[in-house]
Design a protein around this motif. Structure first.
Motif, PDB file in Angstrom:
ATOM      1  N   ARG A 165     -31.303  13.441 -62.291  1.00 48.78           N
ATOM      2  CA  ARG A 165     -30.951  12.213 -63.000  1.00 48.78           C
ATOM      3  C   ARG A 165     -31.597  12.185 -64.384  1.00 48.78           C
ATOM      4  O   ARG A 165     -30.965  11.817 -65.374  1.00 48.78           O
ATOM      5  N   THR A 166     -32.864  12.581 -64.449  1.00 50.73           N
ATOM      6  CA  THR A 166     -33.577  12.615 -65.734  1.00 50.73           C
ATOM      7  C   THR A 166     -32.926  13.615 -66.686  1.00 50.73           C
ATOM      8  O   THR A 166     -32.734  13.325 -67.878  1.00 50.73           O
ATOM      9  N   LEU A 167     -32.555  14.782 -66.172  1.00 44.08           N
ATOM     10  CA  LEU A 167     -31.936  15.808 -67.011  1.00 44.08           C
ATOM     11  C   LEU A 167     -30.576  15.347 -67.519  1.00 44.08           C
ATOM     12  O   LEU A 167     -30.254  15.525 -68.701  1.00 44.08           O
ATOM     13  N   GLY A 168     -29.770  14.738 -66.665  1.00 44.55           N
ATOM     14  CA  GLY A 168     -28.465  14.267 -67.089  1.00 44.55           C
ATOM     15  C   GLY A 168     -28.559  13.233 -68.191  1.00 44.55           C
ATOM     16  O   GLY A 168     -27.792  13.259 -69.165  1.00 44.55           O
ATOM     17  N   ARG A 169     -29.493  12.312 -68.053  1.00 45.31           N
ATOM     18  CA  ARG A 169     -29.669  11.294 -69.095  1.00 45.31           C
ATOM     19  C   ARG A 169     -30.135  11.924 -70.405  1.00 45.31           C
ATOM     20  O   ARG A 169     -29.724  11.494 -71.488  1.00 45.31           O
ATOM     21  N   ALA A 170     -30.969  12.956 -70.326  1.00 47.39           N
ATOM     22  CA  ALA A 170     -31.474  13.605 -71.529  1.00 47.39           C
ATOM     23  C   ALA A 170     -30.363  14.332 -72.282  1.00 47.39           C
ATOM     24  O   ALA A 170     -30.382  14.397 -73.522  1.00 47.39           O
ATOM     25  N   ILE A 171     -29.374  14.878 -71.576  1.00 48.12           N
ATOM     26  CA  ILE A 171     -28.266  15.568 -72.239  1.00 48.12           C
ATOM     27  C   ILE A 171     -27.471  14.584 -73.093  1.00 48.12           C
ATOM     28  O   ILE A 171     -27.073  14.901 -74.213  1.00 48.12           O
ATOM     29  N   ALA A 222     -22.546  21.511 -71.935  1.00 44.73           N
ATOM     30  CA  ALA A 222     -23.182  22.754 -71.486  1.00 44.73           C
ATOM     31  C   ALA A 222     -24.123  23.305 -72.560  1.00 44.73           C
ATOM     32  O   ALA A 222     -25.221  23.788 -72.252  1.00 44.73           O
ATOM     33  N   ALA A 223     -23.709  23.223 -73.823  1.00 45.48           N
ATOM     34  CA  ALA A 223     -24.585  23.682 -74.897  1.00 45.48           C
ATOM     35  C   ALA A 223     -25.832  22.809 -75.009  1.00 45.48           C
ATOM     36  O   ALA A 223     -26.946  23.310 -75.238  1.00 45.48           O
ATOM     37  N   ARG A 224     -25.676  21.511 -74.832  1.00 40.02           N
ATOM     38  CA  ARG A 224     -26.830  20.613 -74.870  1.00 40.02           C
ATOM     39  C   ARG A 224     -27.783  20.907 -73.710  1.00 40.02           C
ATOM     40  O   ARG A 224     -29.009  20.810 -73.861  1.00 40.02           O
ATOM     41  N   LEU A 225     -27.229  21.263 -72.554  1.00 38.09           N
ATOM     42  CA  LEU A 225     -28.090  21.620 -71.429  1.00 38.09           C
ATOM     43  C   LEU A 225     -28.890  22.878 -71.737  1.00 38.09           C
ATOM     44  O   LEU A 225     -30.102  22.942 -71.464  1.00 38.09           O
ATOM     45  N   LEU A 226     -28.256  23.893 -72.300  1.00 46.20           N
ATOM     46  CA  LEU A 226     -28.989  25.098 -72.700  1.00 46.20           C
ATOM     47  C   LEU A 226     -30.138  24.748 -73.639  1.00 46.20           C
ATOM     48  O   LEU A 226     -31.260  25.261 -73.498  1.00 46.20           O
ATOM     49  N   ARG A 227     -29.876  23.878 -74.601  1.00 42.58           N
ATOM     50  CA  ARG A 227     -30.921  23.496 -75.543  1.00 42.58           C
ATOM     51  C   ARG A 227     -32.018  22.682 -74.863  1.00 42.58           C
ATOM     52  O   ARG A 227     -33.204  22.861 -75.138  1.00 42.58           O
ATOM     53  N   ALA A 228     -31.629  21.779 -73.954  1.00 41.30           N
ATOM     54  CA  ALA A 228     -32.628  20.971 -73.256  1.00 41.30           C
ATOM     55  C   ALA A 228     -33.573  21.835 -72.428  1.00 41.30           C
ATOM     56  O   ALA A 228     -34.747  21.485 -72.244  1.00 41.30           O
ATOM     57  N   LEU A 229     -33.075  22.961 -71.929  1.00 42.63           N
ATOM     58  CA  LEU A 229     -33.892  23.873 -71.128  1.00 42.63           C
ATOM     59  C   LEU A 229     -34.615  24.919 -71.979  1.00 42.63           C
ATOM     60  O   LEU A 229     -35.316  25.779 -71.440  1.00 42.63           O
ATOM     61  N   ALA A 242     -25.862  17.158 -83.103  1.00 43.47           N
ATOM     62  CA  ALA A 242     -26.843  16.152 -83.503  1.00 43.47           C
ATOM     63  C   ALA A 242     -27.448  15.529 -82.250  1.00 43.47           C
ATOM     64  O   ALA A 242     -26.808  15.487 -81.190  1.00 43.47           O
ATOM     65  N   PRO A 243     -28.683  15.029 -82.340  1.00 39.69           N
ATOM     66  CA  PRO A 243     -29.291  14.370 -81.175  1.00 39.69           C
ATOM     67  C   PRO A 243     -28.490  13.150 -80.747  1.00 39.69           C
ATOM     68  O   PRO A 243     -27.840  12.488 -81.564  1.00 39.69           O
ATOM     69  N   LEU A 244     -28.540  12.846 -79.458  1.00 36.62           N
ATOM     70  CA  LEU A 244     -27.862  11.685 -78.891  1.00 36.62           C
ATOM     71  C   LEU A 244     -28.870  10.794 -78.193  1.00 36.62           C
ATOM     72  O   LEU A 244     -29.911  11.275 -77.718  1.00 36.62           O
ATOM     73  N   PRO A 245     -28.580   9.500 -78.079  1.00 36.16           N
ATOM     74  CA  PRO A 245     -29.442   8.641 -77.256  1.00 36.16           C
ATOM     75  C   PRO A 245     -29.315   9.015 -75.785  1.00 36.16           C
ATOM     76  O   PRO A 245     -28.317   9.604 -75.356  1.00 36.16           O
TER      77      PRO A 245
END
Length: 320
Positions: A165-171, A222-229, A242-245
């Motif tokens: 849940r935390t990861l999904g919100r961060a994307i 998917a690209a945002r997930l790669l960057r988040a990790l 660009a960053p998102l809320p």
């Protein structure tokens, strides 16, 4: 059981605006299993598994994976595994009847209970799920790519662990994460016990089947997930972002399963619609009324043509 066709569902003709995925050299894989590709960086890091076409007619995910393979997307650290899950169903995809290849014998995304995987029953999908199980259970993070038949805003469905849940919100895209307990008809891949503690699983419902905007959202997420990790090699075949809320979180308070063949909504509802007042009548299941259990009730992926024993809609409350 065979998949429903357009005529079975009473649907008008549906336009397929995406090309058929050309697996070509990508069918063989490089990990000893057809359709499975694994790439490991020298630097240690998480193991991300991205799976597509668990449902063989949801071709946008396969198009994303073939593009990443063609363009040489590799992890900066950790391991990236790409999985074309239901190859037999994908091979049957026909743009003239695009719902008919959802599966060959049974829904592959209802087969991930350990007791079922370890049992004696066989089918095309069960055999393939058993083959893929060691791949899926090595994941630290799973992203399972899907699309939708009925009108709905895109969303993440999270696996059982809080980390998902935390990861999904961060994307942040799509901007909604829905936590639920799965389906009465069987266990989804994201609900496997591997993802209950420690590992994270997200199911991305990226938008309507066969539409370019759905593929675009998948690519972005998917690209945002790669960057988040911390796994993205910047400048290599990934879009500038660009960053998102942070996204919102909603938790399912009731899963409505059709118990009769006469389940019907009172009007056309769109997934993502919010019903303001509790106790609002939204459907009839035979003679039984279905009402919203609380104010500001979020409708999650209502299915206006639902078979008995299948999920008709999930009702959720916003937590964040």
């Amino acid at each position: 059981m065979k998949p429903n066709t357009l005529s079975d569902l009473g649907l008008p003709p549906l336009e397929v605006r995406l090309p058929m995925p050309e697996l070509g050299p990508w069918r063989a894989g490089n990990a000893g299993i057809p359709g499975v590709w694994r790439f490991a960086a020298a630097e240690a890091g998480p193991h991300l598994v991205v799976s597509a076409v668990v449902h063989g007619n949801e071709i946008a995910g396969a198009l994303l994976l073939t593009r990443w393979l063609r363009d040489g997307v590799r992890p900066r650290r950790g391991t990236l595994t790409l999985v074309f899950a239901n190859l037999p169903a994908l091979d049957r995809f026909d743009p003239a009847d695009p719902t008919a290849s959802r599966f060959v014998e049974e829904d592959m995304n209802r087969l991930w209970a350990p007791a079922l995987l370890g049992g004696a029953r066989r089918s095309v999908e069960l055999d393939r799920a058993r083959t893929l199980l060691p791949v899926m259970t090595r994941a630290d993070v799973l992203l399972d790519l899907h699309s939708m038949l009925w009108p709905s805003d895109p969303l993440f469905l999270s696996g059982p662990g809080a980390a998902a849940r935390t990861l999904g919100r961060a994307i942040g895209t799509p901007p909604l994460v829905v936590a639920d307990d799965g389906h009465a008809a069987g266990m989804r891949l994201i609900d496997h016990p591997r993802f209950k503690d420690g590992a994270s699983a997200l199911l991305l419902e990226a938008g309507p089947h066969w539409q370019p905007e759905t593929l675009a959202l998948m690519e972005d997420a998917a690209a945002r997930l790669l960057r988040a990790l911390g796994m993205a090699e910047e400048g290599v075949a990934l879009p500038v972002q660009a960053p998102l809320p942070e996204g919102r979180l909603a938790r399912v308070t009731r899963t409505v399963t059709a118990t009769t063949t006469g389940f019907a909504f009172l009007r056309d509802f769109r997934g993502g619609e919010v019903i303001e007042r509790r106790n609002t009548l939204i459907a009839l299941d035979g003679e039984v009324e279905v009402r919203t259990p609380h104010d500001d009730c979020l409708l999650v992926m209502p299915s206006p043509r639902v078979m008995r024993g299948h999920t008709a809609v999930r009702l959720a409350r916003f937590e964040v």
